[in-house]
Design a protein around this motif. Structure first.
Motif, PDB file in Angstrom:
ATOM      1  N   ILE A 182      -8.830  -4.587   3.971  1.00  0.00           N
ATOM      2  CA  ILE A 182      -8.970  -5.633   2.950  1.00  0.00           C
ATOM      3  C   ILE A 182     -10.341  -6.289   3.061  1.00  0.00           C
ATOM      4  N   GLY A 183     -10.816  -6.470   4.277  1.00  0.00           N
ATOM      5  CA  GLY A 183     -12.158  -7.024   4.473  1.00  0.00           C
ATOM      6  C   GLY A 183     -13.244  -6.149   3.878  1.00  0.00           C
ATOM      7  N   ARG A 184     -12.972  -4.838   3.841  1.00  0.00           N
ATOM      8  CA  ARG A 184     -13.940  -3.907   3.249  1.00  0.00           C
ATOM      9  C   ARG A 184     -13.771  -3.798   1.740  1.00  0.00           C
ATOM     10  N   GLY A 185     -12.789  -4.527   1.173  1.00  0.00           N
ATOM     11  CA  GLY A 185     -12.618  -4.527  -0.277  1.00  0.00           C
ATOM     12  C   GLY A 185     -11.548  -3.607  -0.801  1.00  0.00           C
ATOM     13  N   GLN A 186     -10.743  -2.996   0.070  1.00  0.00           N
ATOM     14  CA  GLN A 186      -9.677  -2.100  -0.383  1.00  0.00           C
ATOM     15  C   GLN A 186      -8.508  -2.928  -0.899  1.00  0.00           C
ATOM     16  N   ASN A 187      -8.008  -2.591  -2.086  1.00  0.00           N
ATOM     17  CA  ASN A 187      -6.973  -3.405  -2.731  1.00  0.00           C
ATOM     18  C   ASN A 187      -5.615  -2.734  -2.861  1.00  0.00           C
ATOM     19  N   ARG A 188      -5.501  -1.471  -2.471  1.00  0.00           N
ATOM     20  CA  ARG A 188      -4.213  -0.784  -2.460  1.00  0.00           C
ATOM     21  C   ARG A 188      -4.040  -0.154  -1.081  1.00  0.00           C
ATOM     22  N   ILE A 189      -3.006  -0.587  -0.350  1.00  0.00           N
ATOM     23  CA  ILE A 189      -2.863  -0.191   1.051  1.00  0.00           C
ATOM     24  C   ILE A 189      -1.420   0.228   1.307  1.00  0.00           C
ATOM     25  N   LEU A 190      -1.247   1.322   2.035  1.00  0.00           N
ATOM     26  CA  LEU A 190       0.082   1.825   2.384  1.00  0.00           C
ATOM     27  C   LEU A 190       0.233   1.862   3.898  1.00  0.00           C
ATOM     28  N   LEU A 191       1.326   1.263   4.404  1.00  0.00           N
ATOM     29  CA  LEU A 191       1.693   1.321   5.823  1.00  0.00           C
ATOM     30  C   LEU A 191       3.011   2.069   5.946  1.00  0.00           C
ATOM     31  N   VAL A 192       3.025   3.087   6.784  1.00  0.00           N
ATOM     32  CA  VAL A 192       4.240   3.868   7.003  1.00  0.00           C
ATOM     33  C   VAL A 192       4.703   3.635   8.439  1.00  0.00           C
ATOM     34  N   MET A 193       5.843   2.982   8.591  1.00  0.00           N
ATOM     35  CA  MET A 193       6.379   2.677   9.914  1.00  0.00           C
ATOM     36  C   MET A 193       7.873   2.952   9.930  1.00  0.00           C
ATOM     37  N   ALA A 194       8.320   3.686  10.939  1.00  0.00           N
ATOM     38  CA  ALA A 194       9.725   4.087  11.028  1.00  0.00           C
ATOM     39  C   ALA A 194      10.649   2.877  11.046  1.00  0.00           C
ATOM     40  N   THR A 195      11.850   3.072  10.546  1.00  0.00           N
ATOM     41  CA  THR A 195      12.859   2.010  10.575  1.00  0.00           C
ATOM     42  C   THR A 195      13.080   1.537  12.007  1.00  0.00           C
ATOM     43  N   GLY A 196      13.104   0.226  12.174  1.00  0.00           N
ATOM     44  CA  GLY A 196      13.326  -0.339  13.496  1.00  0.00           C
ATOM     45  C   GLY A 196      12.060  -0.651  14.272  1.00  0.00           C
ATOM     46  N   THR A 197      10.895  -0.401  13.664  1.00  0.00           N
ATOM     47  CA  THR A 197       9.634  -0.638  14.378  1.00  0.00           C
ATOM     48  C   THR A 197       8.973  -1.953  13.992  1.00  0.00           C
ATOM     49  N   GLY A 198       9.655  -2.787  13.196  1.00  0.00           N
ATOM     50  CA  GLY A 198       9.149  -4.129  12.928  1.00  0.00           C
ATOM     51  C   GLY A 198       8.189  -4.231  11.767  1.00  0.00           C
ATOM     52  N   ALA A 334      -4.308  -8.566  -7.802  1.00  0.00           N
ATOM     53  CA  ALA A 334      -4.054  -8.915  -6.403  1.00  0.00           C
ATOM     54  C   ALA A 334      -4.158  -7.665  -5.533  1.00  0.00           C
ATOM     55  N   THR A 335      -4.342  -7.882  -4.250  1.00  0.00           N
ATOM     56  CA  THR A 335      -4.236  -6.779  -3.290  1.00  0.00           C
ATOM     57  C   THR A 335      -2.763  -6.434  -3.121  1.00  0.00           C
ATOM     58  N   HIS A 336      -2.433  -5.146  -3.148  1.00  0.00           N
ATOM     59  CA  HIS A 336      -1.055  -4.694  -2.994  1.00  0.00           C
ATOM     60  C   HIS A 336      -0.924  -3.928  -1.680  1.00  0.00           C
ATOM     61  N   ILE A 337       0.023  -4.345  -0.851  1.00  0.00           N
ATOM     62  CA  ILE A 337       0.317  -3.637   0.404  1.00  0.00           C
ATOM     63  C   ILE A 337       1.734  -3.082   0.304  1.00  0.00           C
ATOM     64  N   GLY A 338       1.879  -1.763   0.411  1.00  0.00           N
ATOM     65  CA  GLY A 338       3.195  -1.132   0.375  1.00  0.00           C
ATOM     66  C   GLY A 338       3.691  -0.848   1.784  1.00  0.00           C
ATOM     67  N   LEU A 339       4.944  -1.220   2.054  1.00  0.00           N
ATOM     68  CA  LEU A 339       5.579  -0.971   3.346  1.00  0.00           C
ATOM     69  C   LEU A 339       6.737   0.005   3.148  1.00  0.00           C
ATOM     70  N   THR A 340       6.830   1.017   3.986  1.00  0.00           N
ATOM     71  CA  THR A 340       7.961   1.942   3.885  1.00  0.00           C
ATOM     72  C   THR A 340       8.082   2.734   5.180  1.00  0.00           C
ATOM     73  N   ALA A 341       9.309   3.159   5.454  1.00  0.00           N
ATOM     74  CA  ALA A 341       9.536   4.111   6.531  1.00  0.00           C
ATOM     75  C   ALA A 341       9.562   5.530   5.982  1.00  0.00           C
ATOM     76  N   THR A 342       9.726   5.630   4.656  1.00  0.00           N
ATOM     77  CA  THR A 342       9.943   6.938   4.042  1.00  0.00           C
ATOM     78  C   THR A 342       9.115   7.078   2.781  1.00  0.00           C
ATOM     79  N   PRO A 343       7.810   7.296   2.905  1.00  0.00           N
ATOM     80  CA  PRO A 343       6.997   7.475   1.694  1.00  0.00           C
ATOM     81  C   PRO A 343       7.457   8.702   0.924  1.00  0.00           C
ATOM     82  N   LYS A 344       7.405   8.575  -0.386  1.00  0.00           N
ATOM     83  CA  LYS A 344       7.922   9.647  -1.223  1.00  0.00           C
ATOM     84  C   LYS A 344       6.770  10.459  -1.795  1.00  0.00           C
ATOM     85  N   GLU A 345       6.850  11.770  -1.591  1.00  0.00           N
ATOM     86  CA  GLU A 345       5.852  12.679  -2.146  1.00  0.00           C
ATOM     87  C   GLU A 345       6.593  13.878  -2.733  1.00  0.00           C
ATOM     88  N   THR A 346       6.772  13.883  -4.035  1.00  0.00           N
ATOM     89  CA  THR A 346       7.366  15.024  -4.719  1.00  0.00           C
ATOM     90  C   THR A 346       6.399  15.462  -5.808  1.00  0.00           C
TER      91      THR A 346
END
Length: 819
Positions: A182-198, A334-346
């Protein structure tokens, strides 16, 4: 020679630490020594568990508490200055640290991961260790932090509540990478973290640092489940209390005679809420299905929010034509941050198309290997009607007297189109048998095809557990979106301190948003073709709560759903396969399984209503049957012979992939990869002081020692187990080996008391194995404790600790002498 006699810890204390102090490092605030950054993998041994070794760094250096800039691996002076660099580099990649050092007390080898020229590795004297500011500059280069504004965001510290809780290493990386992007100006961010990892805790720390740094002043957290909003408000985001509110839905409060809308209001909220800074929003509360009612999100200007965090971004606003999706489009600046344990790619849906590639991913397998997530056992139970299919005999009618179409019905039909009473009973019976042999009060979730199936499963389980149901009818509960009594018990089910309910039958409601810390058993009796859905279901069991005895979980699979484990995309970043288009989407279309069995979401509360009731055919006089006005017909039959054909435990290698060869062949391959011949193994065995170290080494390579004991013979020693499985040697039992020692009159060289202790140790070996006699703790256990305290035995009977250990070593040598 003085340095050569020092231990590794002495080298740290006398040479490395003074070098850091001289370079200006604050030893209290900026330097952590002997840092364990994982918890150690949990190994399941029957009903028991053991922790593996933690990953530990000798030194981690921090510019600020949230910014690790360097790692140092120390060795004693009998090693070269370079000897620790490869281990340090491995750790630096795991921890996302740019500056890597190795030292033996003579100086440092510095590996600079930011360098691109011949200066990538240089030797430094003890007096030349870099200052904090010098390494901060390299960190900024490594992370692409180029402006004062970006530096202000990146250096903003975490929220600290005065407890010992701080981000785990992977959470720290996720937080840092996000705020730095975000400091570098990125406005769409995806974090992939397994269920139970906080994920929510990570999102809170991201939001706090951006808010505290003044980079994001108004923040919206979006979810599509009431439970997720409530957990967020009461849980990790509670520290925003006073500046946080929940956006409520607009509702109609009156209509005139012509059905025209008179006015609307929000439930318990007014325009003064815009004075808040943190907003929690349910999609259903921000949008409306009624055209006459304006969407609540439009009360805010499009530029009102600086940051939108989208929880479980693989769903919710997924569909292109959803009015939920319009919320993200409305706040697109706005900056959008997506959180998921299961990103979808079809081929029709792509998280990465909307958000870009993940800035960080932390998978289920990583979490299990690090010891932060619970490992799983998989027990498959194959039913005859599932394996062979079922075809009605001629003239067979359903329970209501209707003729049944003559065809072969298979697993995909059962409980969706055709219900066999005996099949439901058999699943309930096998689950009950398992719990009786394991723990009848182990929290258990049974995933069913639909609500009707969950209802029938609850009844079947109640019939097979009449004693416990008589004690408390909440022993087994149906927890589905349409069942108010069950939904009221959901919080009790997930509360570790509440005993009841014990077993929950469900279909869709508990697949996500359920933080079931003590769930020990997951039962799969639904066809799950979607990897996304399967991951979410498995995630209900991955949390660890050792205080309540939860360190692993068991999956009982009646539908071969665990085939999903073998899919190449199960536990890694999914490969994008959607064609690139000019338009960007979040998810597009849901998976095939989810399309066929998609839950219904209540637009008011966000609760999952799940699938509607089945269509049931009731007979009418003179007619073959009639259909009530319900969705989807089902056929109900009984009098079918249903039995379990096979029950077997699936085994997984050290990478989490199912073992397709036999357990014996798999083990043989691993052992021969470690030891080329029997002589190589014998040399290692006799040279190793503690045989337990060999067990740990083999486990790290993927050998399931306890499973082999089950497969071969529990009374066989590990030594014979390995020799038999890998090198085809005839095995001797532990008692055989112990008796051989006694026959050789080996003990005659010892005094009477010493001989009696050693004979008792030998009996202990025959009963429990070599690992037990290697630990001095065995002396505190009867009958050995009858000889006196540990000190009395070691010093009084044997003369010293060294003499006791030598006698045990001789005993081990004698045990394996015939080899």
């Amino acid at each position: 020679m003085y340095k050569k006699n020092l231990s590794e810890r002495d080298i740290c204390t006398k040479f490395i630490t003074p070098a850091l102090e001289k370079a200006g490092w604050d030893m209290q605030m900026q330097v952590l020594e002997e840092v364990s950054f994982t918890d150690g993998k949990i190994y399941v041994r029957g009903k028991f568990t053991a922790r593996g070794k933690r990953k530990r760094a000798d030194y981690i250096l921090y510019y600020k508490p949230n910014i690790p800039v360097a790692i140092i691996e120390a060795k004693d002076n009998n090693h070269s200055v370079r000897s620790g660099i490869q281990q340090a580099l491995d750790y630096s990649k795991i921890l996302d640290i740019p500056c890597v050092f190795s030292s033996n007390g003579d100086g440092f080898l510095f590996h600079d991961r930011t360098a691109t020229d011949n200066d990538i590795e240089t030797e430094l004297s003890l007096d030349d260790f870099p200052t904090p500011e010098e390494l901060w500059e390299r960190y900024k280069k490594f992370k692409g932090i180029e402006t004062p504004a970006a530096e202000k965001i990146a250096s903003q510290e975490y929220f600290f509540d005065g407890t010992n809780r701080k981000p785990r290493y992977y959470q720290q990386i996720a937080i840092n990478r996000t705020v730095e992007a975000i400091g570098r100006g990125q406005n769409r961010i995806l974090l992939v973290m397994a269920t139970g990892t906080g994920k929510t805790y990570t999102a809170f720390q991201i939001a706090y640092r951006l808010w505290k740094a003044g980079a994001k002043k108004r923040i919206l957290f979006l979810a599509d489940r009431t439970a997720l909003i409530n957990q967020t408000r009461k849980g990790d985001f509670k520290h925003f209390k006073g500046i946080m509110t929940i956006i409520k839905k607009k509702v109609v409060i009156g209509k005139d005679g012509s059905d025209e809308l008179v006015s609307t209001k929000k439930k318990g909220i007014d325009s003064s809420d815009k004075a808040f800074e943190i907003f929690l929003g349910l999609y259903q509360g921000l949008s409306n299905n009624e055209p006459a009612v304006e969407d609540a999100y439009k009360d805010f200007s499009p530029d009102f929010f600086d940051l939108v965090i989208i929880d479980e971004c693989h769903r919710g606003s997924a569909k292109d034509d959803s009015n939920w999706r319009e919320i993200l489009t409305y706040f697109r600046n706005a900056t959008h941050i997506g959180l998921t344990a299961t990103p979808k790619e079809t081929d029709e849906a792509s998280n990465s198309e909307y958000f870009g590639e993940p800035v960080y991913s932390y998978s289920l397998r990583q979490g299990i290997d690090d010891g932060f997530l619970a490992p799983y056992r998989v027990i498959r139970i194959g039913l005859n009607v599932d394996a062979e299919g079922w075809r009605p005999e001629q003239g067979k009618t359903d329970k209501y007297g209707n003729a049944i179409e003559d065809r072969i019905y298979n697993r995909s039909d059962f409980d969706r189109k055709l219900v066999i009473d005996e099949r439901t009973d058999t699943v309930a019976q096998k689950l009950t048998e398992f719990l009786k042999g394991y723990d009848r009060f182990a929290k258990t979730i049974v995933f069913c095809v639909d609500i009707d199936h969950a209802e029938r499963m609850r009844s079947a389980l109640a019939r097979y557990n009449p004693d416990l149901v008589a004690q408390n009818h909440k022993y087994v509960m149906q927890i589905t979106g349409d069942n108010d009594e069950g939904k009221r018990e959901l919080d009790n089910f997930i509360n570790p301190e509440e005993k009841y309910p014990v077993i929950a039958t469900t279909s869709e409601l508990m697949t996500t948003g359920v933080d079931a810390q003590t769930c020990k058993v997951i039962v799969l009796d639904a066809n799950i073709n979607s990897t996304t859905k399967f991951k979410q279901i498995i995630g209900r069991g991955t949390r660890i709560n050792e205080e309540y005895g939860k360190s692993y979980f068991t999956i009982l699979d009646f539908r071969n759903a665990t085939d999903q484990f073998a899919r190449p995309d199960f536990d890694g970043d999914p490969i994008r396969i959607k064609p690139v288009t000019e338009e960007t989407t979040l998810d597009g279309i849901v998976d095939e399984e989810e399309t066929n069995n998609e839950p219904i979401i209540d637009t008011e509360t966000g609760e999952e209503i799940e699938m509607g009731r089945p269509q049931i055919r009731h007979p009418e006089p003179g007619k073959s049957g009639s259909i009530i006005n319900e969705p989807r017909p089902k056929i109900y039959v009984n009098g079918v012979d249903v039995a379990a054909l096979i029950t077997r435990e699936l085994h997984f290698d050290q990478h989490g992939k199912p073992i397709t060869t036999s357990l014996k062949d798999h083990t043989k391959e691993i052992i021969k990869g470690q030891y080329a011949s029997l002589d190589d193994f014998l040399s290692k065995w006799h040279a190793t002081d503690r045989k337990e170290a060999i067990i740990a080494e083999l486990q790290e390579q993927g050998v399931m020692v306890e499973a082999l004991y089950e497969a071969v013979d529990k009374q066989v020693d590990l030594f014979d187990l390995i020799c038999h499985v890998a090198f085809d040697q005839p095995p001797l039992t532990r008692k055989d080996r112990a008796n051989n020692v006694k026959k050789r009159n080996y003990f005659t060289k010892y005094g009477e008391q010493t001989r009696r202790v050693l004979e008792t140790l030998l009996d202990k070996y025959a009963d429990e194995g070599i690992e037990n006699i290697e630990s001095m703790e065995v002396l505190q256990v009867k009958p050995l404790s009858d000889f006196g305290s540990t000190i009395e035995i070691v010093n009084g009977i044997f003369g010293s600790r060294a003499k006791y250990m030598a006698a045990v070593k001789d005993l081990e040598t004698e045990l394996y002498k015939v080899a």
